[in-house]
Write a protein that holds these residues in place. Sequence first.
Motif, short mmCIF file in Angstrom:
data_model
loop_
_atom_site.label_atom_id
_atom_site.label_comp_id
_atom_site.label_asym_id
_atom_site.label_seq_id
_atom_site.Cartn_x
_atom_site.Cartn_y
_atom_site.Cartn_z
N GLY A 47 0.81 -1.21 0.00
CA GLY A 47 0.00 0.00 0.00
C GLY A 47 0.84 1.26 0.00
N GLU A 48 0.31 2.29 -0.63
CA GLU A 48 0.94 3.60 -0.62
C GLU A 48 -0.14 4.64 -0.34
N ILE A 49 0.08 5.44 0.69
CA ILE A 49 -0.90 6.45 1.07
C ILE A 49 -0.69 7.71 0.24
N ILE A 50 -1.77 8.15 -0.39
CA ILE A 50 -1.77 9.44 -1.09
C ILE A 50 -2.65 10.36 -0.27
N SER A 51 -2.00 11.36 0.36
CA SER A 51 -2.72 12.21 1.32
C SER A 51 -2.83 13.66 0.88
N SER A 52 -2.33 13.98 -0.30
CA SER A 52 -2.48 15.33 -0.83
C SER A 52 -2.66 15.25 -2.35
N TYR A 53 -3.01 16.36 -2.93
CA TYR A 53 -3.31 16.42 -4.36
C TYR A 53 -2.14 15.86 -5.18
N THR A 54 -2.42 14.84 -5.97
CA THR A 54 -1.44 14.16 -6.81
C THR A 54 -2.07 13.88 -8.16
N THR A 55 -1.32 14.09 -9.23
CA THR A 55 -1.85 13.82 -10.57
C THR A 55 -1.10 12.70 -11.28
N SER A 56 -0.03 12.18 -10.66
CA SER A 56 0.78 11.17 -11.32
C SER A 56 1.37 10.22 -10.29
N ARG A 57 1.44 8.94 -10.66
CA ARG A 57 2.04 7.92 -9.78
C ARG A 57 2.82 6.94 -10.64
N HIS A 58 4.10 6.77 -10.31
CA HIS A 58 4.98 5.85 -11.04
C HIS A 58 5.05 4.55 -10.25
N ILE A 59 4.77 3.43 -10.90
CA ILE A 59 4.89 2.11 -10.29
C ILE A 59 5.88 1.30 -11.12
N ASP A 60 6.90 0.80 -10.46
CA ASP A 60 7.93 0.02 -11.14
C ASP A 60 8.12 -1.29 -10.38
N LEU A 61 7.49 -2.36 -10.87
CA LEU A 61 7.64 -3.70 -10.29
C LEU A 61 8.73 -4.39 -11.09
N ASN A 62 9.83 -4.73 -10.42
CA ASN A 62 11.00 -5.24 -11.13
C ASN A 62 11.49 -6.50 -10.45
N TRP A 63 11.48 -7.61 -11.18
CA TRP A 63 12.04 -8.86 -10.68
C TRP A 63 13.16 -9.36 -11.58
N GLY A 64 13.28 -8.85 -12.79
CA GLY A 64 14.41 -9.06 -13.67
C GLY A 64 14.60 -10.45 -14.26
N ASP A 65 13.81 -11.42 -13.87
CA ASP A 65 13.98 -12.80 -14.34
C ASP A 65 12.87 -13.12 -15.33
N THR A 66 13.20 -13.15 -16.61
CA THR A 66 12.17 -13.37 -17.64
C THR A 66 11.64 -14.80 -17.66
N SER A 67 12.27 -15.71 -16.92
CA SER A 67 11.73 -17.07 -16.87
C SER A 67 10.57 -17.17 -15.89
N ASP A 68 10.41 -16.16 -15.02
CA ASP A 68 9.27 -16.09 -14.10
C ASP A 68 8.34 -14.96 -14.55
N SER A 69 7.07 -15.06 -14.16
CA SER A 69 6.10 -14.03 -14.54
C SER A 69 5.28 -13.63 -13.33
N LEU A 70 5.19 -12.31 -13.10
CA LEU A 70 4.36 -11.76 -12.03
C LEU A 70 3.23 -10.95 -12.65
N ARG A 71 2.16 -10.80 -11.89
CA ARG A 71 1.02 -9.97 -12.32
C ARG A 71 0.85 -8.86 -11.29
N LEU A 72 0.50 -7.69 -11.75
CA LEU A 72 0.26 -6.54 -10.89
C LEU A 72 -1.16 -6.04 -11.11
N ILE A 73 -1.91 -5.87 -10.01
CA ILE A 73 -3.22 -5.22 -10.09
C ILE A 73 -3.16 -4.00 -9.18
N VAL A 74 -3.57 -2.86 -9.70
CA VAL A 74 -3.56 -1.61 -8.94
C VAL A 74 -4.99 -1.25 -8.56
#
Length: 129
Positions: A47-74
Motif C-alpha cells: 500500500g501507498e498512502i496518497i494524502s495530498s493532491y497528486t496527478t501522477s504515480r509511477h509504479i515500477d515492479l521489477n524482478w528481472g527474471d524473464t523465466s518467471d512471470s508476475l502480475r500486478l493489479i492496482v
Amino acid sequence: MLISVSFAAATASQDNGYTIVPVKSDPTITPRWVSDTITQGETNWHGEIISSYTTSRHIDLNWGDTSDSLRLIVYSPSNEIIGTFYDNADGVIDGRINIVITNSNGFELGTWNSQVYGYSVKGTEDYYI
C-alpha cells in the motif's frame, strides 16, 4: 469494474479518469519503496498512502527474471481496479512492469494498493516495487 490493460499503443485511457502509460524499460535504477519475495500462486499486497493532491504515480515492479512471470493489479482507495498488468505491459518481456498512472483531476486520497501475484514462478522470486 475490472479493467485489463494491454498496450498496443503508447497509452491507454480508462473511463474512470486514469490514464496508464508504459515506461520504456531501461537499466536506470528507480527508487524502490519495498523489496519482497514471492512464490507460485502467492499474493502479496503493498500500500501507498496518497494524502495530498497528486496527478501522477509511477509504479515500477521489477524482478528481472524473464523465466518467471508476475502480475500486478492496482486498486484505488475505494477498491476500484485501475488496471491489471503483466510483464509485457511496456511492450517487452523483461521481468519488469514499469508504468505511470495519471489523472489530471487528481488521485483519490487514501491508500492505493498494489497486488503482486506469482503468476508463473519456479522456486522463490525476489522483486522490488
